[in-house]
Scaffold this motif. Structure first.
Motif, PDB file in Angstrom:
ATOM      1  N   PHE A 191       3.772  10.477   9.299  1.00  0.00           N
ATOM      2  CA  PHE A 191       3.215   9.707   8.191  1.00  0.00           C
ATOM      3  C   PHE A 191       2.581   8.395   8.660  1.00  0.00           C
ATOM      4  N   MET A 192       2.859   7.978   9.908  1.00  0.00           N
ATOM      5  CA  MET A 192       2.258   6.761  10.451  1.00  0.00           C
ATOM      6  C   MET A 192       0.986   7.029  11.254  1.00  0.00           C
ATOM      7  N   THR A 193       0.658   8.276  11.530  1.00  0.00           N
ATOM      8  CA  THR A 193      -0.492   8.603  12.363  1.00  0.00           C
ATOM      9  C   THR A 193      -1.795   8.497  11.579  1.00  0.00           C
ATOM     10  N   ASN A 194      -2.883   8.441  12.315  1.00  0.00           N
ATOM     11  CA  ASN A 194      -4.198   8.299  11.687  1.00  0.00           C
ATOM     12  C   ASN A 194      -4.510   9.470  10.748  1.00  0.00           C
ATOM     13  N   THR A 195      -4.020  10.666  11.076  1.00  0.00           N
ATOM     14  CA  THR A 195      -4.332  11.843  10.265  1.00  0.00           C
ATOM     15  C   THR A 195      -3.632  11.815   8.920  1.00  0.00           C
ATOM     16  N   ASP A 196      -2.342  11.484   8.910  1.00  0.00           N
ATOM     17  CA  ASP A 196      -1.534  11.608   7.698  1.00  0.00           C
ATOM     18  C   ASP A 196      -1.321  10.291   6.963  1.00  0.00           C
ATOM     19  N   LEU A 197      -1.888   9.203   7.441  1.00  0.00           N
ATOM     20  CA  LEU A 197      -1.629   7.908   6.807  1.00  0.00           C
ATOM     21  C   LEU A 197      -2.122   7.880   5.361  1.00  0.00           C
ATOM     22  N   ALA A 198      -3.202   8.608   5.065  1.00  0.00           N
ATOM     23  CA  ALA A 198      -3.777   8.572   3.719  1.00  0.00           C
ATOM     24  C   ALA A 198      -3.125   9.559   2.758  1.00  0.00           C
ATOM     25  N   ARG A 199      -2.166  10.358   3.203  1.00  0.00           N
ATOM     26  CA  ARG A 199      -1.517  11.337   2.331  1.00  0.00           C
ATOM     27  C   ARG A 199      -0.517  10.645   1.403  1.00  0.00           C
ATOM     28  N   ALA A 200      -0.534  11.022   0.133  1.00  0.00           N
ATOM     29  CA  ALA A 200       0.454  10.555  -0.859  1.00  0.00           C
ATOM     30  C   ALA A 200       0.699   9.059  -0.691  1.00  0.00           C
ATOM     31  N   GLY A 201       1.957   8.662  -0.602  1.00  0.00           N
ATOM     32  CA  GLY A 201       2.293   7.244  -0.429  1.00  0.00           C
ATOM     33  C   GLY A 201       2.612   6.877   1.006  1.00  0.00           C
ATOM     34  N   ASN A 202       2.076   7.633   1.976  1.00  0.00           N
ATOM     35  CA  ASN A 202       2.409   7.393   3.386  1.00  0.00           C
ATOM     36  C   ASN A 202       2.013   6.002   3.841  1.00  0.00           C
ATOM     37  N   ALA A 203       0.817   5.564   3.500  1.00  0.00           N
ATOM     38  CA  ALA A 203       0.356   4.249   3.958  1.00  0.00           C
ATOM     39  C   ALA A 203       1.237   3.132   3.413  1.00  0.00           C
ATOM     40  N   ALA A 204       1.614   3.237   2.147  1.00  0.00           N
ATOM     41  CA  ALA A 204       2.467   2.202   1.560  1.00  0.00           C
ATOM     42  C   ALA A 204       3.829   2.165   2.239  1.00  0.00           C
ATOM     43  N   LEU A 205       4.418   3.348   2.475  1.00  0.00           N
ATOM     44  CA  LEU A 205       5.725   3.376   3.131  1.00  0.00           C
ATOM     45  C   LEU A 205       5.626   2.844   4.554  1.00  0.00           C
ATOM     46  N   ALA A 206       4.591   3.245   5.300  1.00  0.00           N
ATOM     47  CA  ALA A 206       4.444   2.789   6.681  1.00  0.00           C
ATOM     48  C   ALA A 206       4.276   1.268   6.744  1.00  0.00           C
ATOM     49  N   MET A 207       3.458   0.709   5.868  1.00  0.00           N
ATOM     50  CA  MET A 207       3.238  -0.738   5.883  1.00  0.00           C
ATOM     51  C   MET A 207       4.476  -1.492   5.395  1.00  0.00           C
ATOM     52  N   ASN A 208       5.194  -0.948   4.422  1.00  0.00           N
ATOM     53  CA  ASN A 208       6.407  -1.609   3.947  1.00  0.00           C
ATOM     54  C   ASN A 208       7.492  -1.638   5.019  1.00  0.00           C
ATOM     55  N   LEU A 209       7.601  -0.531   5.788  1.00  0.00           N
ATOM     56  CA  LEU A 209       8.630  -0.488   6.826  1.00  0.00           C
ATOM     57  C   LEU A 209       8.223  -1.314   8.052  1.00  0.00           C
ATOM     58  N   ALA A 210       6.996  -1.084   8.546  1.00  0.00           N
ATOM     59  CA  ALA A 210       6.573  -1.782   9.766  1.00  0.00           C
ATOM     60  C   ALA A 210       6.187  -3.234   9.506  1.00  0.00           C
ATOM     61  N   GLY A 211       5.851  -3.583   8.279  1.00  0.00           N
ATOM     62  CA  GLY A 211       5.447  -4.948   7.960  1.00  0.00           C
ATOM     63  C   GLY A 211       6.528  -5.752   7.278  1.00  0.00           C
ATOM     64  N   ALA A 212       7.785  -5.366   7.494  1.00  0.00           N
ATOM     65  CA  ALA A 212       8.885  -6.087   6.844  1.00  0.00           C
ATOM     66  C   ALA A 212       9.044  -7.500   7.383  1.00  0.00           C
ATOM     67  N   ARG A 213       8.625  -7.739   8.615  1.00  0.00           N
ATOM     68  CA  ARG A 213       8.671  -9.074   9.214  1.00  0.00           C
ATOM     69  C   ARG A 213       7.254  -9.502   9.583  1.00  0.00           C
ATOM     70  N   GLU A 214       7.065 -10.792   9.763  1.00  0.00           N
ATOM     71  CA  GLU A 214       5.739 -11.309  10.111  1.00  0.00           C
ATOM     72  C   GLU A 214       5.379 -11.026  11.561  1.00  0.00           C
ATOM     73  N   ARG A 215       6.351 -10.615  12.339  1.00  0.00           N
ATOM     74  CA  ARG A 215       6.085 -10.319  13.753  1.00  0.00           C
ATOM     75  C   ARG A 215       6.679  -8.947  14.073  1.00  0.00           C
ATOM     76  N   LEU A 216       5.854  -8.063  14.629  1.00  0.00           N
ATOM     77  CA  LEU A 216       6.251  -6.693  14.916  1.00  0.00           C
ATOM     78  C   LEU A 216       5.997  -6.390  16.393  1.00  0.00           C
TER      79      LEU A 216
END
Length: 372
Positions: A191-216
Motif C-alpha cells: 500500500f506504500m508503493t507507487n503502484t498501490d498508493l492511489a488505491r482506496a485509502g492507501n495514501a491516507a493510511l501511508a501518510m498518517n503512519l509515516a508522517g506521524a512525526r515531523e522527522r522520519l
C-alpha cells in the motif's frame, strides 16, 4: 533491382534494427534506482511518490542505507520506518537488529520477517496471511481517517502474553507502547508503493503512519546487510544489463537467419528409386504380424478394410452405426444377425487357424453383398 543492391538493402536494414535495439537495451539496462520500497525509486515497487508527498507535507525524510545511518540520525522526536527486513541477513543480522531496537524514537515496522518482528516488536506474534480490503474497525486515529484500504496480501498480528495492543484491519495493523516508544507494525508494504498508493485509502493510511512525526528516518535496505563474502546469491552476482545483452544477441541471430535463410519453394515430385509391388508389401506386413503374434491387429485390419468396402455398397455413410450395418447386411444376404455381428465386430481370434477362418468369412460376406 539487382541482387547486389537487394543484398545491401537487407544488410543496411538489419544494421539499423540492431542499432535501435542496442540503444534501447543500453537505456533500459543502465543503472537506475528502482528497488522495492526504495525512497528514490520511481518504478512500480518504489516509494518515491509517498516520500514526495511526505516532504510536501513538511515532514523531514532522511533516507538511511545502513543501520549505522539509522543510529546516527535517530533522535527521541524521530519516527524510524523499517522495511525490507529480509535483507538484514548473515552472521551479523542479530547484532544489527539489536542495534535497531536500541535507537531512540518511535518505530514503524512494514511487513517485517519473523526475526525482525521478534527483535523489534516482541509484544506481538504473527498470524496467518490473507488478502482483503477492509474497514479499520478500531480506535486508532491514523486508521480511522484513512478508512477502507487495499493491503493485498498481508500478515496479521495479535498480542503476545496479554500485552495491551490496539489492532486495526482485523489484525493487519497493530500498535502498542513500550516505555517512551510507540511501536507500530503493519503486515503489508504494497500500500506504500507507487503502484498501490492511489488505491482506496492507501495514501491516507501511508501518510498518517509515516508522517506521524515531523522527522522520519526511512530505512529500507536495497542490499544484503550483515553478510560476509560468499552470502550473495547467483542472481546478485549477475550484472543487471546482461539480460538485455542476451536479447540483443537473439535479435541479431534472428535477423541473420532471416537474411541468410533459404525460402522453401513448392514441392517437387521425384520418382521413387525402387518400385515395390503391393503384394510384397502385404506379405511383409503379414510376416511382421505373424512374428509378433499380433492376431488382434491383423483381425482389426481385415475387419476395417471389409467394413470400408461394404458401407458404400450398402448405401451407407463412411462410418455407419454397427447395428444399422448389420441390419443392412442381413436384409441383403440373409443369415443370422448374431453370426454376422460376431464375424464383423467380434473378439480377436485366439489362433492362426481362427484368423484364417475369419478372413475367409469376411471374404464370403463381401462377395455375397457384391453379387446380391
Amino acid at each position: 533491382m539487382t541482387t547486389t543492391r537487394r543484398t545491401w538493402l537487407w544488410a543496411v536494414l538489419a544494421l539499423a534494427v540492431i542499432v535501435v535495439v542496442a540503444a534501447v537495451g543500453t537505456y533500459l539496462g543502465s543503472p537506475r534506482p528502482g528497488g522495492r520500497m526504495d525512497a528514490n525509486a520511481t518504478g512500480p515497487d518504489g516509494a518515491h511518490a509517498l516520500v514526495t508527498l511526505l516532504r510536501d507535507r513538511g515532514v523531514e525524510v532522511v533516507v538511511a542505507d545502513t543501520v549505522s545511518d539509522v543510529a546516527r540520525e535517530a533522535r527521541p522526536d524521530t519516527l524510524v520506518l523499517v522495511a525490507e527486513t529480509q535483507r538484514i541477513a548473515g552472521p551479523d543480522a542479530g547484532a544489527l537488529l539489536d542495534r535497531l531496537a536500541q535507537v531512540p524514537g518511535d518505530l514503524l515496522l512494514v511487513a517485517p520477517d519473523a526475526r525482525a518482528r521478534k527483535a523489534l516488536a516482541p509484544a506481538i506474534r504473527s498470524g496467518p496471511p490473507r488478502a482483503f480490503t477492509a474497514e479499520p474497525d478500531c480506535r486508532m486515529r491514523a486508521a480511522e481517517r484513512a478508512g477502507s484500504v487495499d493491503l493485498r496480501t498481508t500478515a496479521t498480528y495479535a498480542a503476545e502474553h496479554g500485552q495491551p495492543v490496539r489492532s486495526c484491519y482485523e489484525g493487519a495493523l497493530v500498535r502498542y507502547h513500550s516505555g517512551d516508544r510507540t511501536v507500530t507494525v503493519i503486515g503489508s508494504a504494497s500500500f506504500m508503493t507507487n503502484t498501490d498508493l492511489a488505491r482506496a485509502g492507501n495514501a491516507a493510511l501511508a501518510m498518517n503512519l509515516a508522517g506521524a512525526r515531523e522527522r522520519l528516518i526511512w530505512y529500507a535496505p536495497q542490499r544484503i546487510e550483515g553478510g560476509k563474502a560468499g552470502t550473495a546469491t547467483i542472481s546478485d552476482l549477475i550484472p543487471s544489463g546482461v539480460r538485455w545483452l542476451v536479447w540483443q544477441l537473439c535479435v541479431a541471430l534472428a535477423l541473420a537467419a532471416l537474411w541468410k535463410g533459404r525460402r522453401l519453394g513448392p514441392l517437387v515430385a521425384e520418382p521413387l528409386p525402387v518400385v515395390v509391388r503391393a503384394s510384397e508389401t502385404v506379405e511383409g506386413l503379414g510376416r511382421l504380424y505373424r512374428s509378433r503374434r499380433a492376431r488382434d491387429r491383423a483381425a482389426a485390419a481385415l475387419r476395417t478394410a471389409t467394413l470400408r468396402r461394404l458401407a458404400p455398397r450398402l448405401g451407407l455413410g463412411p462410418a455407419p452405426d454397427p447395428g444399422i450395418l448389420i441390419a443392412a447386411v442381413t436384409q441383403r444376404i440373409g443369415g443370422h444377425p448374431d453370426l454376422l455381428w460376431h464375424t464383423l465386430f467380434g473378439p480377436a481370434p485366439d489362433s492362426d487357424d481362427a484368423l484364417v477362418r475369419l478372413a475367409n468369412a469376411l471374404d464370403d460376406i463381401e462377395r455375397q453383398v457384391t453379387h446380391s
